[in-house]
Scaffold this active site. Sequence first.
Site, PDB file in Angstrom:
ATOM      1  N   GLY A 213       0.840  -1.205   0.000  1.00 37.76           N
ATOM      2  CA  GLY A 213       0.000   0.000   0.000  1.00 37.76           C
ATOM      3  C   GLY A 213       0.866   1.242   0.000  1.00 37.76           C
ATOM      4  N   ASN A 214       0.263   2.374   0.227  1.00 30.90           N
ATOM      5  CA  ASN A 214       1.036   3.609   0.355  1.00 30.90           C
ATOM      6  C   ASN A 214       0.386   4.523   1.384  1.00 30.90           C
ATOM      7  OD1 ASN A 214      -0.809   5.597  -1.024  1.00 30.90           O
ATOM      8  ND2 ASN A 214      -0.499   4.161  -2.731  1.00 30.90           N
TER       9      ASN A 214
END
Length: 404
Positions: A213-214
């Site tokens: 993810g980020n």
Amino acid sequence: MLRGKHILVGVTGGIAAYKVCYLVRDLKRAGADVKVVMTEAATKFVTPLTFSALSGHAVLGNIWATDQSTLSSIGTQHVDLANWADAYVIAPASANTLAKITYGLSDNLLTIVALASRGPIILAPTMDADMYINPVTQQNVTRLQERGFFIVPPEEGEHASGLKGPGRLPEIRAIIETIERVLDKASRDLKGKKILVTAGPTFEAIDPVRYIGNRSSGKMGFAIANAAALRGATVTLVSGPVHLETPRNVERVDVESAEQMHDAVFKCVATSDAVIMAAAVADYAPERSAKTKIKKGATNKPVSLQLVETPDILNALGQKKNKRTILIGFALETDNELRNAQEKLKTKNLDLIVLNSLKDKGAGFGVDTNVVTILDKKGKTAKLPLMSKLDVANEILNRLKGLL
Ligand code: C5P
């Protein structure tokens, strides 16, 4: 700004209710048409007669009124009031009423109208300091703010109880300034337009438990959706996994991966006048997602992940672009920012690109402010100062409006 505007003032039970008499008077002096709705508790502090004399309208509050003069609107007065108001300002907004609005309780006319209303709502949380700083109240205020309610922050100082701290009703001037700002933001100049916004990160599954993810919080995209809805647009918000409330009057579609976001966007794009891709879509995803959890220690060799590029949604939109749909992208760059953003604008066939900075203070992930530069197709560049994400959203929408 206020001349001829319909302002509904909601008064809840609190000692500061007496100051709201001056709010009603000043709104009237500024040329607004003002109606007042009171909770029963509010009537213990100030009589309805005072507010009806100041506003020039009968004070509303009784949902069970049956006398002949109000008979015609029985059963629909909450809807009529919600539709009548250009802005609804609740001051003082007690902890109890804030909690009710947060959870959609509607056991009096004031809260029914808050639930029924599609227009802008301004809340002035006012209570004893200990009640205001209580995490429950704070959480309710945050959730309401995320949904697009406007909050006039209370002042700090001495309370009638003798306590000191935040929770005092702000100066009437500050409330009126907020109403004016909100009326400006809710100009309904995008009525009839369909805007598709994406927001948040995407999660790319490694296995059923883990993902790549980020750090995107989704706040910028949610602010755009909120701002566009306030301006009357029909808004669909395709969101990756975030911890944010859905803005009022926005249709939200939740997705997880870049591929799901791609599909959701392409489902709506044909009927959209504009697509604003504020999502931080993952550029790479694991080539395969394991069906079962990858066990620790299954091999004593280093574990590696093969990554493949995700579908570039914006690029795909740009390549199939018709003249009607305006495309706006975001760019987060760490070097050669302007040049890279210009390049992206061109290759992805966009109308506008919003360059996000990570370097500037107050910009980037998780915060409520941003510093952006907006570039257009003609090579025009506008570097905006530090502002709230809602104000940045309106700057983007102002430029979009010129292109629609
Ligand atoms: O190429 P880059 O990822 O820097 O471009 C950022 C812009 O492209 C953003 O508007 C983002 O939402 C969009 N994007 C996309 N699909 C991807 C990657 C980025 O639509 N797979």
